[in-house]
Structures are given as structure tokens and as C-alpha cells.
Design a protein around this motif. Structure first.
Motif, PDB file in Angstrom:
ATOM      1  N   LEU A   1      19.782  45.293  38.216  1.00 49.41           N
ATOM      2  CA  LEU A   1      20.751  46.322  37.833  1.00 49.41           C
ATOM      3  C   LEU A   1      20.928  47.355  38.938  1.00 49.41           C
ATOM      4  CD1 LEU A   1      22.587  47.421  35.588  1.00 49.41           C
ATOM      5  CD2 LEU A   1      20.628  48.729  34.745  1.00 49.41           C
TER       6      LEU A   1
ATOM      7  N   THR B   1      26.201  38.013  38.625  1.00 46.26           N
ATOM      8  CA  THR B   1      25.502  39.224  38.164  1.00 46.26           C
ATOM      9  C   THR B   1      24.088  38.902  37.690  1.00 46.26           C
ATOM     10  OG1 THR B   1      26.343  39.109  35.875  1.00 46.26           O
ATOM     11  CG2 THR B   1      27.689  40.303  37.502  1.00 46.26           C
ATOM     12  N   ARG B   2      23.873  37.701  37.179  1.00 47.29           N
ATOM     13  CA  ARG B   2      22.525  37.333  36.706  1.00 47.29           C
ATOM     14  C   ARG B   2      21.539  37.143  37.856  1.00 47.29           C
ATOM     15  NH1 ARG B   2      25.552  34.090  32.779  1.00 47.29           N
ATOM     16  NH2 ARG B   2      25.268  34.988  30.701  1.00 47.29           N
TER      17      ARG B   2
ATOM     18  N   THR C   1      25.612  40.383  32.567  1.00 48.68           N
ATOM     19  CA  THR C   1      24.160  40.471  32.408  1.00 48.68           C
ATOM     20  C   THR C   1      23.503  40.547  33.780  1.00 48.68           C
ATOM     21  OG1 THR C   1      24.352  39.049  30.461  1.00 48.68           O
ATOM     22  CG2 THR C   1      22.143  39.423  31.322  1.00 48.68           C
ATOM     23  N   SER C   2      22.582  41.491  33.946  1.00 48.40           N
ATOM     24  CA  SER C   2      21.845  41.617  35.206  1.00 48.40           C
ATOM     25  C   SER C   2      20.669  40.639  35.238  1.00 48.40           C
ATOM     26  CB  SER C   2      21.333  43.040  35.380  1.00 48.40           C
ATOM     27  OG  SER C   2      20.244  43.281  34.497  1.00 48.40           O
TER      28      SER C   2
ATOM     29  N   ILE D   1      23.423  46.113  41.324  1.00 46.18           N
ATOM     30  CA  ILE D   1      24.761  46.117  40.716  1.00 46.18           C
ATOM     31  C   ILE D   1      25.330  47.534  40.697  1.00 46.18           C
ATOM     32  CG2 ILE D   1      25.971  45.767  38.526  1.00 46.18           C
ATOM     33  CD1 ILE D   1      23.981  43.401  38.061  1.00 46.18           C
TER      34      ILE D   1
ATOM     35  N   HIS E   1      21.342  39.368  40.373  1.00 45.78           N
ATOM     36  CA  HIS E   1      21.098  40.663  40.992  1.00 45.78           C
ATOM     37  C   HIS E   1      20.472  41.629  39.987  1.00 45.78           C
ATOM     38  CE1 HIS E   1      23.248  39.858  44.740  1.00 45.78           C
ATOM     39  NE2 HIS E   1      24.190  39.272  44.026  1.00 45.78           N
TER      40      HIS E   1
END
Length: 598
Positions: free
Chosen positions: A234, A229-230, A172-173, A237, A232
Motif C-alpha cells: 500500500l 496492484t496486488r 487490492t494491495s 501505491i 505492490h
């Protein structure tokens, strides 16, 4: 007697009539594929036995397939009970830590394709001299085939290559966008996470479970990677992926897939030109007839240059139908032979897809070995591969190249995207699931979409690949010419999600209701009600009852359910599948053929 070859035949089932009865979840798939291959519906009012799919006309004896959910008395009455009993719920649920059903009708879809395979194989056999024999298949057999690699691993001499524990993608972004990550390169994996400033220990610990998620259907990598990832957006990423060589794919919805769907068939067949020269052709008319009792593909030679699951499974199915399958392996042999867990020193998972095949080592980087492979195709009926897009043409081993050697060859490519999606990511199972809305289709309303870590599309794509080869062989029997056939993971995804996409087209919610196909816990396991009984069964608290007592209680209320298989090793002795699982020469569990001809 089979019809003579005719230049007017452009599809393998042209001039044949189709009759259908039986469970619509199965027969709808079979009927669509048979119609795409040229069959047309017989006049209304014809009487058919329950669960029958028939093809008549064209100069053939009637081809008859019987389809159903499972063996009589096994208590398997629909998709939910088949998924529960065969271990599909157990494998699909590994990511979550408990069994859970696929919201899509996976076993029924696979059964429809198996029925088409059996009918096509029977017609090919008739054309080559075997007797017409009814074919029988079932969703239970399809379910066992789907879990055969996991079953083989469960019965191996050693443990899995990676831990079986809950966890896995999607990620998940910072904006809350779900995405899949894919790379086959540990260097690209490390570079991606370094670019996002992930902890080094989490990055290192995450690679092995991520790498083996195809094999284990779970990926218990450190939670720290999800946390990273949460933090950053999208765009950041995507930038990390571009710099590292990894790939990301945002999960698409079923509505998005419906909006772009092109309605293309799941495979394509392209006959070779009628005026192609025949320097070393194995035209059908030049072969001796087979004994009437032979398997449909007896005497057929298949060369398979396959990796992982899709192409090897397609060739495995052709071998079960009687073909001689010769694997083209790199110098030193297929490295996956050593992938743990092993039985008698050979990968149990590899055996599930490749037992009984011969092997020839070919270095496709060597011009001399490529010449040798071209010469081998001169004596073959089928050449099947799943190399990266463009690789065959680069090597001089594409369909046009090999048709010059053998114009009667059926050249089969099982790929990822079939050139139907612009800017498509890497064509692997999980990326195709992400891009096509499968992550929504397999989970009911109210749950976060997530592609299954069970290799749904690799298996269904392998089934489509074998189906396409059989269609190509039948077309060759009817025209005297070879053909190129292409199948894809995208085609498999569209077949699986067709009911959901149909709901989207009607303006309905494409996802099924919350709680759909959730098994119910008991004191010592789980039970799964059939879909019709599920709402009433959910009102019963069964947690203090044994599984057998819970089934009895539901039965006393007129509700149908079955025990959920949670340990695949138990399938070997499960009375619901008596005689369906054996041991091969290496001691690995082996699932019986998905069809019977009698």
C-alpha cells in the motif's frame, strides 16, 4: 394561513408538531430530518392513518404526506421487492454480472427524504398563497428516480459510451488492503499505472471503462490492472498516487466510521444576520400571492451552477416542484450535453437531470461575466452550486458576496465532505462510499466490501440538497431573511448507513447476514422474495421454472416475491409502474414526478 415572519424562528419547523405512522424504514428517516428542522412530536395517543407523516401548528394548515412501498396491487411490499422491480438490483449488480440487492434500505431512505421535501414544499407554498394539499410518495417512485439516468440511457437512440460488462474497483494491495482509486484526468491515470509498471495496453484499455463507470455502473477494465496492484504494498501505491496526482482511499469499515462519527445533521442552515442591508432584496413580503392551485414553488427562480449529478438533480427536483431553473453553463454549453448515448442528438443521461431547465452561458473566469452572475442573483431566490471547495470564495461568488447583492437569497452548496473529515480524499461518490463504510453496508456478511458503482450518494446527495434548499426557503418565509444551506455526500452516506451504525453502537454486527437480498434464478430470469419470505424461498429450487411459474409456486406456499427487472428498457411497459414512465420531447424515457399533490 401561514404564520407571519418572526425573528424568534431559528429553525424552519419550530412550533410545528410531528405525527408519524407507516413503514419504519421510511418514516424513521423522515422523522429524524423533521425533528432536526425543529418539529417536535405530538402528544402520544393521536390517531393517524397508516403511512401518514403530518405537521400541524405554526399557523399553517396541516401538512400531510402519505408514504408507502408502491401502488396497490403492484406486489411491492418492502425494500427488496422495490429494488427488484425498479431496476436497482439490475444496475447495482452490473459489476458482478447478475442482479443483486443492496443490503442497505436505499429506496426507503430516499422515500423518507422525498416525504420531507413534499411537506416542506407544501408549507412554502402555503406561505406564498397556494392551497394546502396532501402529498403522496413511495419507495417505488424513489427507486425509479434513482435509476432514471440509467433508464434514459437504456432507451436512447444509440449504445452506451462504454461496455456494459462485469468488473470494476476496488483494488487490492499486496497486503490484501482494499482501496478505491480516483482521478478525473487521463494523464494522472496513465502516470499512476506507469509508476506501478503496469502493461501499457492494459493502462490504455482501462481508462475508458474507468472514466464512464459513473454512467454505466460497471468498469470492465483489464484484469492485469488488478494483478499489478496486488504486487505492490500500500505504501508504494500511495506513493504512485501522490506522484501522479491520482488519489487512493482505503475502504473503511462501518466500525471505523462509527468510532469517528460526529452525529452532525446531514445539512446545515445558517440564516443571514438580521441587520444586513437590503439594496435589492426580494423579501417574501414583496411578492404577490400565487393562485391556490399552483405548484408549491411556482414563481421561485433557481440559478444552478452544477456539474455531474448531485447539484443538477437537486435543481431538477426543485423544478418539478414548480421553480424556474436556470442553469449556469460554461461558454459553448455544458459538455455533458454530448455525452453518449443520445436521444435526438442530446445526451439521454443529461436530459434525465436537466430537461426543462433554461440555460445561460457564463464564463466564471471572466470578471465581467462574474459581475453579470452577481446581478442575476439579485433577481433570484436560490443560487445552487457544487464547485470544488473554496472555488466560490476565490471567484467572489460565496454566500457573503451574494448576500450583499440579495439578502433574501437562499445560497446552497452541495459538496463532498462538509469539512467534517480530516485529510479527506476527493469528494466524489465512490471515494465517499469508500471512506464511510458504505462498501460494507451495501453487501451482506461474507462478501468482500465494495462501494456500489451505481451512483448511490450522488443521487441521495442531490435529494439532500433539494431538501436543504426547501428548508432554507421555508426559513426565509418565516423570518424574512435569506440563508446559506450546505449539504454533502458525507451527510447522504450517514443517512444511508444510520441503521448499520446503530447496530455497531449496540455492539452488534453492523453487516446483515450472508445471502441477504440475493435474488433467485429462474429458467428465464430472476425473482426476488420480500425480506420476510427470503429464508423460506431460498429452500426452493426454481431454476427449471419460468419466472411466472416460480412466483406462483412461492405464492402457493404463502411466500411473497416479484420479478426482477433485468433490462431497464422493459420498465416503460411494466404494469407495476403504469403511467410512471413517459417520453420527453427528445424521445428520452422520463420518470414521472416522485410526489403527487392532491
Amino acid at each position: 394561513m401561514a404564520s407571519p415572519a418572526t425573528s424568534q424562528t431559528v429553525r424552519p419547523l419550530d412550533s410545528l408538531r410531528l405525527g408519524i405512522s407507516g413503514p419504519p424504514q421510511i418514516t424513521t428517516v423522515a422523522a429524524r430530518h423533521l425533528r432536526l428542522l425543529g418539529a417536535h412530536d405530538e402528544p402520544p395517543g393521536q390517531q393517524r392513518a397508516p403511512g401518514a407523516v403530518t405537521l400541524t401548528g405554526g399557523g399553517y394548515d396541516t401538512a400531510h404526506a402519505t408514504v408507502g412501498w408502491g401502488d396497490p396491487g403492484a406486489g411491492l411490499v418492502d425494500e427488496a421487492t422495490v429494488q427488484a422491480a425498479t431496476g436497482v438490483m439490475a444496475v447495482h449488480g452490473r459489476r458482478d454480472g447478475s442482479p443483486r440487492g443492496l443490503a442497505a434500505d436505499y429506496a426507503a431512505t430516499a422515500t423518507g427524504v422525498l416525504a420531507v421535501q413534499g411537506l416542506l414544499a407544501g408549507l412554502v407554498g402555503q406561505a406564498r398563497g397556494t392551497a394546502a394539499a396532501p402529498v403522496t410518495t413511495s419507495a417505488a417512485r424513489a427507486g425509479l428516480l434513482a435509476v432514471s439516468q440509467y433508464l434514459a440511457a437504456a432507451g436512447a437512440d444509440e449504445g452506451e459510451a462504454a461496455e456494459l460488462a462485469p468488473g470494476g474497483p476496488p483494488f487490492t494491495s499486496a497486503e490484501g488492503v482494499l482501496f478505491e482509486l480516483e482521478t478525473l484526468d487521463p494523464g494522472a491515470w496513465a502516470a499512476f499505472w506507469r509508476a506501478l509498471e503496469a502493461p501499457a495496453d492494459a493502462m490504455r484499455a482501462g481508462w475508458r471503462p474507468f472514466q464512464f463507470r459513473y454512467a454505466t455502473a460497471c468498469a470492465p477494465f483489464p484484469q492485469a490492472l488488478h494483478t499489478v496492484t496486488r504486487t505492490h504494498p500500500l505504501a508504494r501505491i500511495r506513493q504512485a498516487a501522490a506522484l501522479s496526482g491520482a488519489e487512493v482511499c482505503v475502504l473503511h469499515t462501518l466500525a471505523e466510521r462509527h468510532a469517528e462519527a460526529d452525529g452532525a445533521p446531514p445539512w446545515t442552515l445558517r440564516p443571514y444576520a438580521a441587520d444586513r442591508p437590503h439594496p435589492s432584496s426580494r423579501a417574501p413580503s414583496g411578492r404577490p400571492a400565487l393562485p391556490a392551485e399552483a405548484l408549491p414553488l411556482a414563481g421561485v427562480t433557481v440559478l444552478e451552477a452544477g456539474r455531474r449529478i448531485q447539484a443538477p438533480l437537486a435543481a431538477h427536483l426543485l423544478g418539478l416542484l414548480g421553480a424556474e431553473v436556470i442553469r449556469i453553463e460554461p461558454p459553448g454549453g455544458d459538455p455533458l450535453r454530448g455525452m453518449p448515448p443520445a436521444c435526438s442528438g442530446i445526451s439521454a443521461r443529461w436530459l434525465a437531470l436537466n430537461r426543462g431547465k433554461k440555460a445561460v452561458e457564463i464564463d466564471i473566469k471572466s470578471e465581467g461575466d462574474r459581475r453579470r452572475l452577481r446581478e442575476m442573483t439579485g433577481g433570484a431566490d436560490v443560487f445552487l452550486h457544487n464547485w470544488a471547495p473554496g472555488k466560490a470564495a476565490e471567484l467572489g461568488l460565496d454566500s457573503d458576496d451574494l448576500a450583499r447583492v440579495n439578502p433574501a437569497l437562499v445560497y446552497a452548496y452541495t459538496g463532498g465532505w462538509a469539512d467534517r473529515i480530516a485529510d479527506a480524499p476527493m469528494g466524489t461518490d465512490f471515494m465517499v462510499q469508500a471512506r464511510t463504510g458504505v462498501g460494507e453496508a451495501v453487501r451482506p456478511e461474507g462478501e468482500s466490501p465494495a462501494p456500489s458503482l451505481m451512483t448511490l450518494l450522488d443521487v441521495l446527495g442531490g435529494l439532500h440538497g433539494a431538501e436543504a434548499v426547501l428548508a432554507g426557503l421555508l426559513l426565509r418565509e418565516r423570518t424574512g431573511r435569506g440563508a446559506r444551506v450546505d449539504s454533502s455526500l458525507l451527510g447522504a452516506a450517514d443517512t444511508l448507513t444510520a441503521p448499520a451504525l446503530g447496530r455497531a453502537a449496540r455492539g452488534e454486527n453492523p453487516r446483515l447476514p450472508a445471502g441477504f437480498r440475493h435474488p433467485l434464478p429462474t429458467a428465464d430470469g430472476w425473482i426476488a422474495p420480500c425480506d420476510d419470505s427470503a429464508p423460506a424461498a431460498a429452500a426452493h429450487d426454481l431454476r427449471d421454472l419460468s419466472t411466472s411459474d416460480a412466483l406462483a409456486r412461492l405464492g402457493s406456499h404463502g411466500l411473497t416475491a416479484t420479478a426482477v427487472t433485468t433490462d431497464l428498457a422493459d420498465l416503460h411497459h411494466d404494469p407495476r409502474f403504469a403511467g410512471s414512465i413517459s417520453r420527453d420531447a427528445h424521445g428520452a424515457p422520463a420518470v414521472s414526478d416522485p410526489w403527487s399533490f392532491a
